[in-house]
Design an enzyme around this catalytic site. Structure first.
Site, short mmCIF file in Angstrom:
data_model
loop_
_atom_site.label_atom_id
_atom_site.label_comp_id
_atom_site.label_asym_id
_atom_site.label_seq_id
_atom_site.Cartn_x
_atom_site.Cartn_y
_atom_site.Cartn_z
N LYS A 66 0.80 -1.23 0.00
CA LYS A 66 0.00 0.00 0.00
C LYS A 66 0.84 1.29 0.00
CE LYS A 66 -4.35 -1.71 1.92
NZ LYS A 66 -5.42 -1.45 2.91
N ASP A 102 -9.97 3.25 1.59
CA ASP A 102 -10.19 2.70 2.93
C ASP A 102 -10.80 3.74 3.87
OD1 ASP A 102 -9.27 0.11 2.46
OD2 ASP A 102 -7.19 0.65 2.86
#
Length: 275
Positions: A66, A102
């Protein structure tokens, strides 16, 4: 021509993302295909070269890529830079953007539940915790503290986002209206028997948000519910981050009310999905 999408991470054996996005393509009649691409760290550079050569139309990104994948994008959104991690790559013209969905995934269930955040305690200080912290700030949390079993990691996260630090042993003494589990404690398997928070300190007037969603009811969530606290499921975060990914790629909005039972059936079995 079928547009190619996928998810990179390592390991990926149990990823639900192919189920979600291939269902979405089918539902909207989109000629697309999504697959899991298990990619260890040493293979990231070669994969991203292939991503551009094919080229693939979009990519989901999970642990451990990420942060590293940001270097392979042409541009990173302000939100992605704020979090310091991304989970989505998408094209706008010839520009490859990196985004973090997210945060939206985390915030949306709290907004829909009508919960005011107040003082919040984040349990854990890894990558998921960073998105949680940014989400809490966007929701106007009055105070945010972070705690972890490694004090140095908690201090590093707190320093990056100007948070309070709470010793792990004293976490139940922090006056949190919302406790968020961003650790793997409670996860199906060897961690299933663990909870990140003392059950005797849970009660009415509190809310808990467990990012772990398999099993369906973690020990933390079960003990919180039994004590009269409000419980928010991490499955909803997964649903809404995927909805936002799909929108970035296709402009279409996946119906969460249809997606949620599909995932519940895949995770917990048909009987529970109907229940």
């Amino acid at each position: 021509m079928t547009r190619q999408y996928g998810i990179i991470g390592h390991p990926l054996a149990h990823s639900l993302s192919p189920l979600v996005h291939n269902w979405g393509f089918s539902r909207f009649g989109i000629d697309g295909h999504y697959e899991a691409c298990d990619t260890p760290p040493e293979a990231l550079s070669a994969f991203m070269a292939r991503f551009r050569q094919i080229p693939m139309a979009g990519l989901s990104v999970t642990i451990p890529h990420k942060t590293a994948v940001m270097a392979y994008a042409d541009a990173v959104t302000d939100l992605g830079l704020e979090v310091g991690a991304v989970n989505t790559l998408y094209w706008r013209g010839n520009v490859l953007w990196a985004e973090n969905t997210d945060v939206e995934g985390f915030c949306r269930p709290l907004v829909e539940a009508g919960l005011s955040v107040g003082a919040a305690l984040v349990l854990g200080c890894g990558g998921a915790a960073r998105a949680v912290v940014v989400g809490l700030k966007r929701l106007g949390a009055s105070r945010i503290a972070v705690t972890g079993r490694t004090r140095e990691k908690a201090e590093a996260l707190a320093g990056a986002f100007d948070l309070e630090v709470v010793d792990w042993e004293a976490r139940a003494d922090y006056p949190a209206q919302l406790c968020v589990n961003a650790t793997p404690m409670g996860m199906l398997g060897r961690l299933e028997a663990l909870s990140p928070y003392p059950s005797e300190r849970l009660g009415p007037g509190q809310a808990v948000y467990d990012l772990v969603y398999n099993p369906r009811l973690t020990r933390f969530a079960a003990e919180a519910g039994h004590a009269g606290a409000t419980v928010v499921s991490g499955l909803d975060m997964f649903v809404y981050q995927a909805v936002e990914q799909f929108r970035l790629w296709t402009g279409r909005v996946l119906p969460a009310e249809e997606l949620r039972p599909l995932l519940m059936q895949a995770l917990y079995g048909e009987a529970l999905a109907r229940g």
